[in-house]
Motif scaffolding. Structure first.
Motif, PDB file in Angstrom:
ATOM      1  N   LEU A   1      -2.827  20.326   5.236  1.00 36.95           N
ATOM      2  CA  LEU A   1      -3.795  20.748   4.231  1.00 36.95           C
ATOM      3  C   LEU A   1      -3.201  20.787   2.830  1.00 36.95           C
ATOM      4  CD1 LEU A   1      -5.317  23.499   6.511  1.00 36.95           C
ATOM      5  CD2 LEU A   1      -6.264  21.235   6.082  1.00 36.95           C
ATOM      6  N   ARG A   2      -2.298  19.818   2.569  1.00 38.74           N
ATOM      7  CA  ARG A   2      -1.742  19.741   1.231  1.00 38.74           C
ATOM      8  C   ARG A   2      -2.760  19.071   0.308  1.00 38.74           C
ATOM      9  NH1 ARG A   2       4.106  17.863   1.511  1.00 38.74           N
ATOM     10  NH2 ARG A   2       3.064  15.882   1.806  1.00 38.74           N
ATOM     11  N   ILE A   3      -2.681  19.393  -0.963  1.00 34.39           N
ATOM     12  CA  ILE A   3      -3.702  18.933  -1.908  1.00 34.39           C
ATOM     13  C   ILE A   3      -3.084  17.930  -2.879  1.00 34.39           C
ATOM     14  CG2 ILE A   3      -5.447  19.660  -3.594  1.00 34.39           C
ATOM     15  CD1 ILE A   3      -5.915  20.900  -0.851  1.00 34.39           C
ATOM     16  N   VAL A   4      -3.733  16.769  -2.967  1.00 37.22           N
ATOM     17  CA  VAL A   4      -3.280  15.724  -3.885  1.00 37.22           C
ATOM     18  C   VAL A   4      -4.221  15.720  -5.093  1.00 37.22           C
ATOM     19  CG1 VAL A   4      -2.924  13.231  -4.144  1.00 37.22           C
ATOM     20  CG2 VAL A   4      -2.381  14.352  -1.959  1.00 37.22           C
TER      21      VAL A   4
ATOM     22  N   VAL B   1      -7.644   2.885  -5.676  1.00 34.51           N
ATOM     23  CA  VAL B   1      -7.414   4.154  -4.991  1.00 34.51           C
ATOM     24  C   VAL B   1      -8.543   4.382  -3.991  1.00 34.51           C
ATOM     25  CG1 VAL B   1      -7.239   6.660  -5.254  1.00 34.51           C
ATOM     26  CG2 VAL B   1      -6.199   5.146  -6.972  1.00 34.51           C
ATOM     27  N   ALA B   2      -8.148   4.587  -2.735  1.00 30.82           N
ATOM     28  CA  ALA B   2      -9.116   4.971  -1.709  1.00 30.82           C
ATOM     29  C   ALA B   2      -8.808   6.410  -1.301  1.00 30.82           C
ATOM     30  CB  ALA B   2      -9.004   4.050  -0.499  1.00 30.82           C
ATOM     31  N   VAL B   3      -9.830   7.227  -1.175  1.00 33.67           N
ATOM     32  CA  VAL B   3      -9.626   8.624  -0.777  1.00 33.67           C
ATOM     33  C   VAL B   3     -10.296   8.870   0.570  1.00 33.67           C
ATOM     34  CG1 VAL B   3     -10.053  11.048  -1.356  1.00 33.67           C
ATOM     35  CG2 VAL B   3      -9.484   9.420  -3.175  1.00 33.67           C
ATOM     36  N   ASP B   4      -9.521   9.330   1.535  1.00 34.59           N
ATOM     37  CA  ASP B   4     -10.077   9.774   2.809  1.00 34.59           C
ATOM     38  C   ASP B   4     -10.647  11.170   2.566  1.00 34.59           C
ATOM     39  OD1 ASP B   4     -10.545  10.824   5.333  1.00 34.59           O
ATOM     40  OD2 ASP B   4      -8.825   9.822   6.262  1.00 34.59           O
ATOM     41  N   ASN B   5     -11.976  11.239   2.518  1.00 30.70           N
ATOM     42  CA  ASN B   5     -12.668  12.484   2.150  1.00 30.70           C
ATOM     43  C   ASN B   5     -13.207  13.219   3.376  1.00 30.70           C
ATOM     44  OD1 ASN B   5     -13.405  14.178   0.012  1.00 30.70           O
ATOM     45  ND2 ASN B   5     -15.445  13.265  -0.226  1.00 30.70           N
TER      46      ASN B   5
ATOM     47  N   VAL C   1       0.848  -1.192   0.000  1.00 33.63           N
ATOM     48  CA  VAL C   1       0.000   0.000   0.000  1.00 33.63           C
ATOM     49  C   VAL C   1       0.883   1.241   0.000  1.00 33.63           C
ATOM     50  CG1 VAL C   1      -1.798   1.256   1.267  1.00 33.63           C
ATOM     51  CG2 VAL C   1      -1.631  -1.228   1.474  1.00 33.63           C
ATOM     52  N   VAL C   2       0.538   2.209  -0.817  1.00 34.85           N
ATOM     53  CA  VAL C   2       1.213   3.504  -0.755  1.00 34.85           C
ATOM     54  C   VAL C   2       0.282   4.473  -0.033  1.00 34.85           C
ATOM     55  CG1 VAL C   2       2.193   5.431  -2.053  1.00 34.85           C
ATOM     56  CG2 VAL C   2       2.433   3.087  -2.927  1.00 34.85           C
ATOM     57  N   ILE C   3       0.798   5.112   1.017  1.00 36.36           N
ATOM     58  CA  ILE C   3      -0.021   6.040   1.813  1.00 36.36           C
ATOM     59  C   ILE C   3       0.451   7.467   1.591  1.00 36.36           C
ATOM     60  CG2 ILE C   3      -0.874   6.601   4.112  1.00 36.36           C
ATOM     61  CD1 ILE C   3       0.040   3.875   5.034  1.00 36.36           C
ATOM     62  N   SER C   4      -0.515   8.331   1.362  1.00 32.64           N
ATOM     63  CA  SER C   4      -0.308   9.773   1.263  1.00 32.64           C
ATOM     64  C   SER C   4       0.544  10.270   2.434  1.00 32.64           C
ATOM     65  CB  SER C   4      -1.697  10.380   1.394  1.00 32.64           C
ATOM     66  OG  SER C   4      -1.903  11.573   0.826  1.00 32.64           O
ATOM     67  N   ASN C   5       1.583  10.988   2.120  1.00 36.11           N
ATOM     68  CA  ASN C   5       2.420  11.585   3.157  1.00 36.11           C
ATOM     69  C   ASN C   5       1.558  12.537   4.013  1.00 36.11           C
ATOM     70  OD1 ASN C   5       4.720  12.204   4.477  1.00 36.11           O
ATOM     71  ND2 ASN C   5       5.876  12.721   2.651  1.00 36.11           N
ATOM     72  N   ASP C   6       1.866  12.659   5.248  1.00 29.81           N
ATOM     73  CA  ASP C   6       1.105  13.397   6.265  1.00 29.81           C
ATOM     74  C   ASP C   6      -0.388  13.039   6.300  1.00 29.81           C
ATOM     75  OD1 ASP C   6      -0.498  16.096   6.053  1.00 29.81           O
ATOM     76  OD2 ASP C   6       1.129  16.581   4.704  1.00 29.81           O
TER      77      ASP C   6
ATOM     78  N   VAL D   1      -3.636   2.520  -3.246  1.00 31.31           N
ATOM     79  CA  VAL D   1      -3.037   3.829  -2.976  1.00 31.31           C
ATOM     80  C   VAL D   1      -4.014   4.570  -2.065  1.00 31.31           C
ATOM     81  CG1 VAL D   1      -2.170   5.986  -3.956  1.00 31.31           C
ATOM     82  CG2 VAL D   1      -1.883   3.820  -5.215  1.00 31.31           C
ATOM     83  N   TRP D   2      -3.493   4.992  -0.919  1.00 33.45           N
ATOM     84  CA  TRP D   2      -4.328   5.669   0.077  1.00 33.45           C
ATOM     85  C   TRP D   2      -4.080   7.172  -0.015  1.00 33.45           C
ATOM     86  CZ3 TRP D   2      -8.019   3.635   3.189  1.00 33.45           C
ATOM     87  CH2 TRP D   2      -8.591   4.530   4.104  1.00 33.45           C
ATOM     88  N   VAL D   3      -5.098   7.870  -0.475  1.00 33.22           N
ATOM     89  CA  VAL D   3      -4.974   9.311  -0.666  1.00 33.22           C
ATOM     90  C   VAL D   3      -5.762  10.031   0.421  1.00 33.22           C
ATOM     91  CG1 VAL D   3      -5.526  11.239  -2.219  1.00 33.22           C
ATOM     92  CG2 VAL D   3      -4.781   9.040  -3.175  1.00 33.22           C
ATOM     93  N   GLU D   4      -5.137  11.017   1.021  1.00 31.52           N
ATOM     94  CA  GLU D   4      -5.894  11.904   1.896  1.00 31.52           C
ATOM     95  C   GLU D   4      -5.701  13.299   1.326  1.00 31.52           C
ATOM     96  OE1 GLU D   4      -5.347  11.229   6.121  1.00 31.52           O
ATOM     97  OE2 GLU D   4      -5.660  13.367   6.480  1.00 31.52           O
ATOM     98  N   THR D   5      -6.776  13.990   1.044  1.00 35.20           N
ATOM     99  CA  THR D   5      -6.665  15.346   0.528  1.00 35.20           C
ATOM    100  C   THR D   5      -7.921  16.132   0.842  1.00 35.20           C
ATOM    101  OG1 THR D   5      -6.219  16.725  -1.425  1.00 35.20           O
ATOM    102  CG2 THR D   5      -7.422  14.668  -1.851  1.00 35.20           C
ATOM    103  N   PRO D   6      -7.837  17.345   1.399  1.00 38.69           N
ATOM    104  CA  PRO D   6      -6.622  17.945   1.923  1.00 38.69           C
ATOM    105  C   PRO D   6      -6.031  17.093   3.039  1.00 38.69           C
ATOM    106  CG  PRO D   6      -8.416  19.543   1.821  1.00 38.69           C
ATOM    107  CD  PRO D   6      -9.009  18.225   1.539  1.00 38.69           C
ATOM    108  N   THR D   7      -4.708  17.098   3.173  1.00 32.24           N
ATOM    109  CA  THR D   7      -4.081  16.279   4.197  1.00 32.24           C
ATOM    110  C   THR D   7      -4.214  16.950   5.564  1.00 32.24           C
ATOM    111  OG1 THR D   7      -1.894  17.266   3.978  1.00 32.24           O
ATOM    112  CG2 THR D   7      -2.392  15.375   2.557  1.00 32.24           C
TER     113      THR D   7
END
Ligand SMILES: *Cc1c(COP(=O)(O)O)cnc(C)c1O
Length: 383
Positions: A156-159, A175-179, A99-104, A146-152
């Motif tokens: 609050l970084r934007i992917v 791709v899963a997005v933490d919304n 799994v790749v996780i979004s930084n921060d 791929v685990w995306v969090e945005t804004p982080t």
């Protein structure tokens, strides 16, 4: 139904008047089990871990808000917390998968992958998904998610969701997005190609800091079946009382998010123009590195503001101890404003890792109190 807009869907999807009584509000079905006419002959409900009508209403409402309308492929599974939702997604993977996780990312997400799922053979790495080539560099032959969090959280970084989806799908990773931060009101990840949306409903969806819950929404029929199976097989379901609180909270999501954003944007501008503040992170500010992407990808910038006072760590600690309206507390997304220092509160679990946040960072969850009162509170607390 299909033509209905967000605000209308929030109030009506899955929420027809109760057929038995005409009750306008979906009842809290406080029952663990359901009478059957004959073995296996029933009205669609057998046992409340598997299905409960109050939870069904919430799931229909949330799915529709993420663009999965009743009758369409996919749906929502509601869970007992945001992390329970993340865990269910983790159970889609097999030992050896990566799994790749979004930084921060949210600290608890990181902890789940690093300290729990890693022991079950799920490999992971963190990557800066805001960088060009950031995901490509982190991919492995068995990258499946791929685990995306945005804004982080909390920077609050934007992917770029569509871009990540393009790369992930080219190697057959989901791709899963933490919304959680944006909510479906400001961001629609499934429309951008994501396979799953995850929520901590504890935050803006509930909106009143009175319940812990989570959810996963997908528009993929096969994924939905697997998640629905896992929801029942693993059992982290919300009870009917909590399902009711979320159903009720989500009815006002649109109006709350509009006000959260108005207030947050006024506060970000106040902080940015004040010499007692060294740096401000808010995607709505032109100075924010992700501003243009956020403006394209989202329909609003949200209610979270992070900043560093000029006086460093001491100033940060004394500021969060001095606010009167901003309660010093973890969590976010409620009508009341909250403030915290992530480095020694919500993000302790990332200490010493490359997900680390500045020690003097202050994160504010801007509530819907009168904005002038909120600004006075911060003004006074900045000393
Ligand atoms: C709170 C939060 C979570 C975890 O949700 P819980 O409901 O606390 O389990 C996950 N992601 C984000 C962005 C959060 O803010």
């Amino acid at each position: 139904m299909t033509e209905d807009r967000f605000e209308t869907i929030a109030i009506h999807a899955g929420q027809d008047p109760d057929p038995a009584t005409g009750s306008v509000i979906v009842p809290i079905y406080a029952t663990s089990t359901y009478v059957q006419e004959a073995p296996g002959v029933h009205k669609g409900y057998e046992y409340s871990r598997s299905d409960n009508p109050t939870r069904t209403a919430l799931q229909t409402q949330l799915a529709a808000l993420e663009g999965v309308l009743p009758g369409a492929d996919g749906g929502c599974v509601a869970t007992s917390s945001g992390l329970a939702a993340t865990s269910l997604i983790g159970y889609l993977l097999k030992p050896g998968d990566h799994v790749v996780i979004s930084n921060d990312a949210y600290g608890g997400t990181f902890r789940l992958f690093a300290s729990v799922l890693a022991d079950h053979g799920i490999e992971w790495s963190a990557a800066d998904l805001t960088l060009d080539g950031g995901l490509e560099a982190a991919l492995k032959p068995r990258t499946k998610l791929v685990w995306v969090e945005t804004p982080t959280n909390p920077l609050l970084r934007i992917v770029d969701i569509a871009k990540i989806v393009g790369v992930a799908h080219s190697v057959e990773a989901m791709v899963a997005v933490d919304n959680t931060f944006a909510t479906p009101f400001f961001q629609q990840p499934l429309e951008l190609g994501a396979d799953m949306v995850m929520h901590s409903s504890t935050k803006y969806l509930g909106g009143h800091s009175d319940a812990v819950g989570g959810a996963i929404i997908t528009n993929n029929a096969e994924l939905y079946d697997r998640l629905k199976f896992l929801q029942n097989a693993l059992g982290p379901v919300p009870g009917p009382f909590d399902a009711y609180l979320f159903l009720r909270g989500i009815k006002t999501l649109a109006v709350r998010m509009e006000r959260h954003e108005q207030n947050a944007s006024a506060i970000a501008r106040f902080l940015e123009s004040d010499s007692r503040v060294a740096q401000v992170w808010y995607p709505g500010l032109a100075s924010h590195p992700g501003h243009e992407l956020a403006a394209r990808q989202m329909t609003g910038f949200g209610g979270m503001v992070s900043f560093r006072p000029s006086g460093g760590l001491d100033a940060a600690n004394s500021l969060v101890g001095r606010t009167r309206l901003f309660f010093l507390a973890e969590s976010l997304g409620g009508v009341e404003s909250l403030i915290e220092t992530p480095a020694n509160m919500t993000h302790m679990s990332v200490d010493g890792t490359d997900l680390e946040v500045p020690a003097d960072l202050v994160r504010a969850s801007v509530g819907i109190e009168h904005v002038d009162d909120l600004i006075s509170d911060l003004d006074r607390a900045l000393g």
